[in-house]
Enzyme design. Structure first.
Site, mmCIF file in Angstrom:
data_model
loop_
_atom_site.group_PDB
_atom_site.id
_atom_site.type_symbol
_atom_site.label_atom_id
_atom_site.label_comp_id
_atom_site.label_asym_id
_atom_site.label_seq_id
_atom_site.Cartn_x
_atom_site.Cartn_y
_atom_site.Cartn_z
ATOM 1 N N THR A 107 0.878 -1.176 0.000
ATOM 2 C CA THR A 107 0.000 0.000 0.000
ATOM 3 C C THR A 107 0.911 1.220 0.000
ATOM 4 O OG1 THR A 107 -0.065 0.119 2.383
ATOM 5 C CG2 THR A 107 -1.790 -1.155 1.331
ATOM 6 N N GLU A 156 -5.677 -3.967 0.152
ATOM 7 C CA GLU A 156 -5.908 -4.999 1.175
ATOM 8 C C GLU A 156 -7.090 -5.908 0.842
ATOM 9 O OE1 GLU A 156 -5.187 -1.874 1.690
ATOM 10 O OE2 GLU A 156 -4.100 -1.522 3.565
ATOM 11 N N LYS A 213 -13.848 17.742 10.791
ATOM 12 C CA LYS A 213 -14.632 17.674 12.022
ATOM 13 C C LYS A 213 -14.985 19.087 12.460
ATOM 14 C CE LYS A 213 -12.511 13.304 13.101
ATOM 15 N NZ LYS A 213 -11.330 13.250 12.206
ATOM 16 N N TRP A 220 -19.373 15.795 11.171
ATOM 17 C CA TRP A 220 -18.418 15.513 10.102
ATOM 18 C C TRP A 220 -18.872 16.114 8.776
ATOM 19 C CZ3 TRP A 220 -17.009 9.594 10.806
ATOM 20 C CH2 TRP A 220 -16.270 9.471 11.989
HETATM 21 P P1 ADP Z 1 -3.341 3.484 -2.054
HETATM 22 O O1 ADP Z 1 -3.906 3.900 -0.723
HETATM 23 O O2 ADP Z 1 -2.065 2.771 -1.989
HETATM 24 O O3 ADP Z 1 -3.477 4.509 -3.114
HETATM 25 P P2 ADP Z 1 -5.542 1.701 -2.496
HETATM 26 O O4 ADP Z 1 -5.990 1.404 -3.868
HETATM 27 O O5 ADP Z 1 -5.422 0.559 -1.584
HETATM 28 O O6 ADP Z 1 -4.212 2.356 -2.667
HETATM 29 O O7 ADP Z 1 -6.499 2.806 -1.877
HETATM 30 C C1 ADP Z 1 -7.723 2.425 -1.361
HETATM 31 C C2 ADP Z 1 -8.499 3.630 -0.961
HETATM 32 O O8 ADP Z 1 -8.878 4.405 -2.097
HETATM 33 C C3 ADP Z 1 -9.807 3.298 -0.288
HETATM 34 O O9 ADP Z 1 -9.613 2.974 1.061
HETATM 35 C C4 ADP Z 1 -10.588 4.580 -0.502
HETATM 36 O O10 ADP Z 1 -10.252 5.561 0.460
HETATM 37 C C5 ADP Z 1 -10.119 5.062 -1.844
HETATM 38 N N1 ADP Z 1 -11.097 4.693 -2.876
HETATM 39 C C6 ADP Z 1 -11.070 3.632 -3.699
HETATM 40 N N2 ADP Z 1 -12.125 3.639 -4.521
HETATM 41 C C7 ADP Z 1 -12.867 4.721 -4.210
HETATM 42 C C8 ADP Z 1 -14.090 5.288 -4.701
HETATM 43 N N3 ADP Z 1 -14.766 4.739 -5.699
HETATM 44 N N4 ADP Z 1 -14.540 6.422 -4.113
HETATM 45 C C9 ADP Z 1 -13.869 7.004 -3.114
HETATM 46 N N5 ADP Z 1 -12.709 6.527 -2.616
HETATM 47 C C10 ADP Z 1 -12.206 5.405 -3.149
#
Ligand code: ADP
Length: 541
Positions: A185, A330, A439, A444
């Site tokens: 990640t 994950e 916040k 929120w």
């Molecule tokens: P990194 O954090 O390494 O860029 P990830 O692909 O694991 O890679 O990121 C996942 C995160 O991306 C999710 O936890 C979320 O916050 C965000 N995310 C993924 N898809 C969406 C979506 N369709 N809308 C909003 N946020 C998203």
């Protein structure tokens, strides 16, 4: 009493066996890094994957060894993934867009023994190799004719390396829980963390995400995975498509509007998948050149929130259905996809867009719940929002080498770090990342909602919202805007545009214009960097 069915372990090599035997003629068409379009088939990919496994073994790679890949989406990258996993070794995709020091840190942490590198990244790896003492050999994903002069240790051209063996090889035999792949990640906080997929998790995930309400691809489809294989397990398309016998069109190193359009049109792509920025570029290109998308039926958009305007334009102007998706590294990575269930199938106008703006519902094998700060589960009423927790056979149970300690709650749920609501039909809506939510006075405010709204303003190219410390309200939203070229949107004009579309108390306290907003290596707005940039900022008055 036990069932009496066969013990048939869920192994990745079985996927390419299936594709090779039953969809053997189906094409995999790639824009090669060298330039020309290269066509191959699933049966040829299977034969070369067998050679990759045999050749890796000759180089001393064994069960559980990590083999790094620094590569675009091409047939060679596919062959590498199947060959590596077929031996029982572990593909480890490295994101070349990370800072070089971070790439070195990740490769060392994963203890990669070999690197398979595209031509594009040879100079990068040459600079890094002194920091990678564990890497014994670099295989450059090209042929002898295109092999550059390089200082990379034991460098060899992939095709030359493969030519030393035939495909007379039997896949390794091992437990389905054996590691198959790794992806880190991006580590917005602390060091990057390694997610380790197993054969079983990859196979189950690939099966469930191709249900009719999910990717829903068939052997008659043509899919173009624009999302790179080095992003979050490549959204598992390298397994899902061969499993379904779907033709693949791989964009290689070129992801600009013109190059993507050329492939979509020439190869009659019916389904595609990418992050919103790629589609914004494509839409701009289509508009500038008066082009249409007669073959494309659906496109999966995820990784960050897909703006309403994009969903609407794809439907109204191009007749393409947007499937908004949410997931994370994950989760292998898909968590939800927004297809329409019967309960919402007949919605029109804004009600339709409201549903399409959610990230949809999960496939079988993904369990979700939302909880408050005390851990109490919240109602699935579409209104309450809280921390989104997930559980399933393709969700991480721990990070590599135990980084981050125990990452599951008492019931085995993983905290996604996202804040969400879930409606009675199971449609999940991402409100924000828990670190980014603003916040204000104990309530929120969703930075994502404000950003999505602001980009609808005709002069706004990109928008980001961060919380700024406030003496009375704790935090208040600041809207940071990149104007479209040649435009200079006024603060009051932008706020007037947003007025009436959100609760009054959600209205940003100020608007600041900037030339650029910082992005992460996976193309997301880098809120930490932006907060740093505005550390000294105070609201007027
Ligand atoms: P990194 O954090 O390494 O860029 P990830 O692909 O694991 O890679 O990121 C996942 C995160 O991306 C999710 O936890 C979320 O916050 C965000 N995310 C993924 N898809 C969406 C979506 N369709 N809308 C909003 N946020 C998203």
């Amino acid at each position: 009493m036990l069932g009496l069915m066969q013990d048939w372990p869920l192994l990745i090599p079985k996927v390419i066996d299936h594709a090779g035997l039953y969809h053997g003629n189906r094409k995999v068409i790639s824009r090669s890094v060298e330039g020309p379009i290269v066509e191959t088939t699933y049966s040829a990919i299977r034969r070369n994957a067998l050679r990759v496994a045999k050749r890796l073994e000759k180089d001393g790679i064994r069960l559980g060894d990590r083999v790094g890949t620094v590569a675009w989406n091409t047939w060679r990258h596919l062959e590498a993934w199947y060959g590596i996993t077929g031996l029982g070794a572990v593909y480890h995709t490295l994101n070349p867009r990370l800072f070089p020091e971070q790439i070195a840190w990740i490769a060392n942490h994963a203890e990669d023994r070999m690197m398979m590198v595209d031509l594009t990244f040879v100079p990068l790896m040459e600079k890094l190799q002194d920091k990678l003492p564990l890497v014994e050999r670099y295989v450059v994903l090209t042929d002898a004719a295109n092999m550059p002069q390089t200082s990379l240790k034991n460098a060899v051209a992939y095709e030359t390396w493969l030519d030393e063996v035939d495909d007379d090889f039997a896949w390794g035999s091992f437990d389905e829980n054996t590691a198959a792949g790794m992806c880190y990640t991006s580590g917005t906080t602390g060091n990057p963390k390694g997610v380790v997929y197993s054969h079983r998790s990859n196979v189950i995930h690939s099966l469930t995400v191709n249900g009719p309400d999910m990717f829903g691809m068939a052997s008659k489809d043509v899919i173009m995975p624009v999302v790179p294989m080095f992003h979050a397990n490549g959204w598992s398309l390298a397994f899902t498509a061969p499993m379904a016998g779907t033709t693949m069109v791989m964009p290689g190193p070129k992801m600009d509007g013109a190059s993507i359009y050329e492939l979509l049109d020439t190869y009659k792509v019916t389904l595609s998948a990418a992050v919103p920025t790629v589609w914004l570029m494509l839409l701009q290109y289509l508009e500038q050149n008066g082009l249409k998308l007669p073959h494309l039926g659906k496109t999966v958009i995820g990784g960050s929130a897909c703006p309403r305007a994009v969903t609407e334009k794809f439907r109204d102007v191009y007749g393409v259905e947007v499937l908004h998706a949410w997931g994370m590294t994950e989760m292998s990575p898909l968590g939800t996809i927004c297809s329409l269930k019967p309960e919402v199938a007949n919605l029109t106008g804004d009600a339709w867009l409201d549903i399409k703006e959610t990230t949809g519902h999960p496939p079988f094998s993904v369990e979700m719940k939302i909880i408050d700060d005390e851990g109490t589960e919240l109602a699935r009423d579409g209104k309450a929002f809280g921390r989104l927790m997930v559980r399933g056979p393709a969700v991480a149970g721990a990070y590599f080498k135990g980084e981050g300690g125990n990452i599951l709650d008492d019931n085995g749920f993983f905290d996604t770090g996202d804040v969400a609501s879930i409606d009675p039909n199971g449609y999940m809506r991402i409100v924000d990342r828990s670190k980014d939510v603003i916040k204000s006075g104990g309530e929120w405010i969703s930075s994502i909602d404000l950003e999505n709204l602001a980009v609808g303003h005709p002069d706004v190219a990109e928008a980001a919202v961060i919380g700024i410390a406030h003496p009375k309200w704790d935090e208040r939203p600041l809207l940071v805007v990149v104007p479209k070229p040649g435009r200079q949107p006024a603060r009051d004009g932008v706020l007037a545009y947003m007025d009436g579309k959100i609760a009054k108390w959600w209205m940003p306290d100020d608007v600041v214009l900037v030339d650029e907003i910082p992005h992460t290596a996976t193309g997301k707005i880098q809120k930490t960097a932006l907060r740093d940039q505005f550390k000294a900022y105070r609201f007027p008055g």
